[in-house]
Design a protein around this motif. Structure first.
Motif, PDB file in Angstrom:
ATOM      1  N   GLY A   1       0.790  -1.220   0.000  1.00  0.00           N
ATOM      2  CA  GLY A   1       0.000   0.000   0.000  1.00  0.00           C
ATOM      3  C   GLY A   1       0.826   1.275   0.000  1.00  0.00           C
ATOM      4  N   LYS A   2       2.156   1.158   0.060  1.00  0.00           N
ATOM      5  CA  LYS A   2       3.019   2.343   0.039  1.00  0.00           C
ATOM      6  C   LYS A   2       3.207   2.818  -1.398  1.00  0.00           C
ATOM      7  CE  LYS A   2       5.601   1.161   4.188  1.00  0.00           C
ATOM      8  NZ  LYS A   2       6.906   0.810   4.744  1.00  0.00           N
ATOM      9  N   TYR A   3       3.249   4.149  -1.538  1.00  0.00           N
ATOM     10  CA  TYR A   3       3.430   4.777  -2.847  1.00  0.00           C
ATOM     11  C   TYR A   3       4.841   5.345  -2.971  1.00  0.00           C
ATOM     12  CZ  TYR A   3      -1.646   4.702  -3.539  1.00  0.00           C
ATOM     13  OH  TYR A   3      -2.946   4.310  -3.706  1.00  0.00           O
ATOM     14  N   TYR A   4       5.365   5.269  -4.204  1.00  0.00           N
ATOM     15  CA  TYR A   4       6.697   5.794  -4.483  1.00  0.00           C
ATOM     16  C   TYR A   4       6.697   6.506  -5.834  1.00  0.00           C
ATOM     17  CZ  TYR A   4       8.296   2.734  -0.756  1.00  0.00           C
ATOM     18  OH  TYR A   4       8.468   2.124   0.464  1.00  0.00           O
ATOM     19  N   VAL A   5       7.668   7.376  -6.000  1.00  0.00           N
ATOM     20  CA  VAL A   5       7.935   7.972  -7.289  1.00  0.00           C
ATOM     21  C   VAL A   5       9.415   7.734  -7.586  1.00  0.00           C
ATOM     22  CG1 VAL A   5       8.425  10.286  -6.357  1.00  0.00           C
ATOM     23  CG2 VAL A   5       7.773  10.029  -8.759  1.00  0.00           C
ATOM     24  N   SER A   6       9.698   7.347  -8.812  1.00  0.00           N
ATOM     25  CA  SER A   6      11.075   7.181  -9.264  1.00  0.00           C
ATOM     26  C   SER A   6      11.306   8.116 -10.435  1.00  0.00           C
ATOM     27  CB  SER A   6      11.333   5.739  -9.709  1.00  0.00           C
ATOM     28  OG  SER A   6      11.155   4.852  -8.644  1.00  0.00           O
ATOM     29  N   PHE A   7      12.423   8.786 -10.405  1.00  0.00           N
ATOM     30  CA  PHE A   7      12.800   9.693 -11.485  1.00  0.00           C
ATOM     31  C   PHE A   7      14.021   9.115 -12.174  1.00  0.00           C
ATOM     32  CE2 PHE A   7      10.826  12.495  -8.315  1.00  0.00           C
ATOM     33  CZ  PHE A   7       9.842  13.081  -9.096  1.00  0.00           C
ATOM     34  N   ILE A   8      14.007   9.102 -13.504  1.00  0.00           N
ATOM     35  CA  ILE A   8      15.160   8.655 -14.277  1.00  0.00           C
ATOM     36  C   ILE A   8      15.909   9.909 -14.723  1.00  0.00           C
ATOM     37  CG2 ILE A   8      15.979   7.303 -16.235  1.00  0.00           C
ATOM     38  CD1 ILE A   8      14.359   5.689 -14.113  1.00  0.00           C
ATOM     39  N   CYS A   9      17.160   9.996 -14.301  1.00  0.00           N
ATOM     40  CA  CYS A   9      17.992  11.168 -14.606  1.00  0.00           C
ATOM     41  C   CYS A   9      19.241  10.727 -15.353  1.00  0.00           C
ATOM     42  CB  CYS A   9      18.420  11.880 -13.311  1.00  0.00           C
ATOM     43  SG  CYS A   9      17.078  12.531 -12.356  1.00  0.00           S
ATOM     44  N   GLU A  10      19.744  11.626 -16.174  1.00  0.00           N
ATOM     45  CA  GLU A  10      21.035  11.405 -16.812  1.00  0.00           C
ATOM     46  C   GLU A  10      22.107  12.039 -15.934  1.00  0.00           C
ATOM     47  OE1 GLU A  10      20.960  12.883 -20.798  1.00  0.00           O
ATOM     48  OE2 GLU A  10      19.568  11.338 -21.454  1.00  0.00           O
ATOM     49  N   TYR A  11      23.255  11.389 -15.883  1.00  0.00           N
ATOM     50  CA  TYR A  11      24.370  11.943 -15.116  1.00  0.00           C
ATOM     51  C   TYR A  11      25.676  11.526 -15.776  1.00  0.00           C
ATOM     52  CZ  TYR A  11      25.456   7.342 -13.171  1.00  0.00           C
ATOM     53  OH  TYR A  11      25.816   6.035 -13.029  1.00  0.00           O
ATOM     54  N   SER A  12      26.708  12.274 -15.489  1.00  0.00           N
ATOM     55  CA  SER A  12      28.047  11.958 -15.982  1.00  0.00           C
ATOM     56  C   SER A  12      28.829  11.325 -14.846  1.00  0.00           C
ATOM     57  CB  SER A  12      28.765  13.225 -16.463  1.00  0.00           C
ATOM     58  OG  SER A  12      28.078  13.780 -17.537  1.00  0.00           O
ATOM     59  N   PRO A  13      29.330  10.103 -15.047  1.00  0.00           N
ATOM     60  CA  PRO A  13      30.069   9.444 -13.969  1.00  0.00           C
ATOM     61  C   PRO A  13      31.405  10.145 -13.697  1.00  0.00           C
ATOM     62  CG  PRO A  13      30.164   8.131 -15.971  1.00  0.00           C
ATOM     63  CD  PRO A  13      29.248   9.295 -16.244  1.00  0.00           C
ATOM     64  N   ALA A  14      31.800  10.119 -12.449  1.00  0.00           N
ATOM     65  CA  ALA A  14      33.099  10.699 -12.068  1.00  0.00           C
ATOM     66  C   ALA A  14      34.191   9.786 -12.594  1.00  0.00           C
ATOM     67  CB  ALA A  14      33.188  10.843 -10.570  1.00  0.00           C
ATOM     68  N   ARG A  15      35.266  10.399 -13.044  1.00  0.00           N
ATOM     69  CA  ARG A  15      36.368   9.574 -13.597  1.00  0.00           C
ATOM     70  C   ARG A  15      37.541   9.549 -12.677  1.00  0.00           C
ATOM     71  NH1 ARG A  15      36.204   9.900 -20.055  1.00  0.00           N
ATOM     72  NH2 ARG A  15      34.089   9.232 -20.177  1.00  0.00           N
TER      73      ARG A  15
END
Length: 184
Positions: free
Chosen positions: A170-184
């Protein structure tokens, strides 16, 4: 657009819809489930007819364009006109998920798409045109008011997808898909 230098990552947060929002979200979940299941059922039936008599029936087309046409048609039919009460974005995303499931099946020859059930986790996806974040509140499609989000961390960039889900608990969630640049 994702390049070699950027990756996509999901960020999940707990949300607290009020009772009216829960009803509206349930309509979205039900509509998405209906669209997905009906498209899957019709695809199976069309394929059976084609296999029985390929000269009499055309090969079924599994494409976003074909599925989108069907969704628009259903919205204009009296018995399924209730689909028009829900934002078209998650309905189109449901059809995209089915096309993707078929694509995976045909490429890997395993994991035939399954029908969605109300008993399991429910979800609906929104692209950028179907939601907005304003003053730390989430606005979805045709919902009349914003949803409270428990922001546990900052998003690294503007999200390009928003997925609302309800767990069997019964719990609600929101997921956001984001673009990111990985640290090198």
């Amino acid at each position: 657009m994702t390049t070699d230098a950027t990756l996509k990552k999901g960020y999940k947060y707990r949300i607290y819809p009020n009772k009216e929002q829960e009803k509206d979200i349930a309509k979205v979940f039900g509509s998405c489930r209906y669209v997905y299941n009906r498209l899957l059922h019709e695809s199976i039936e069309e394929h059976k007819l084609y296999k029985e008599d390929p000269e009499k029936h055309t090969k079924p087309e599994i494409s976003i364009r074909e599925y989108s046409t069907k969704i628009v048609k259903w919205k204009n039919e009296e018995e399924t006109s209730w689909l028009a009460d829900v934002s078209s974005v998650p309905l189109q995303q449901a059809s995209r998920h089915l096309v993707s499931a078929f694509s995976t099946f045909f490429k890997k020859k395993k994991g035939y798409p399954n029908f969605k059930s109300k008993k399991n986790k429910q979800s609906a996806s929104f692209t950028v045109s179907g939601y907005r974040i304003k003053e730390k509140k989430l606005w979805l499609g045709r919902l009349k008011s914003s949803i409270t989000v428990k922001w546990s961390r900052k998003l690294p960039s503007e999200p390009n997808t928003c997925i609302i889900s309800k767990e069997p608990s019964g719990k609600y969630y929101v997921s956001f898909i984001c673009e990111y640049s990985p640290a090198r």
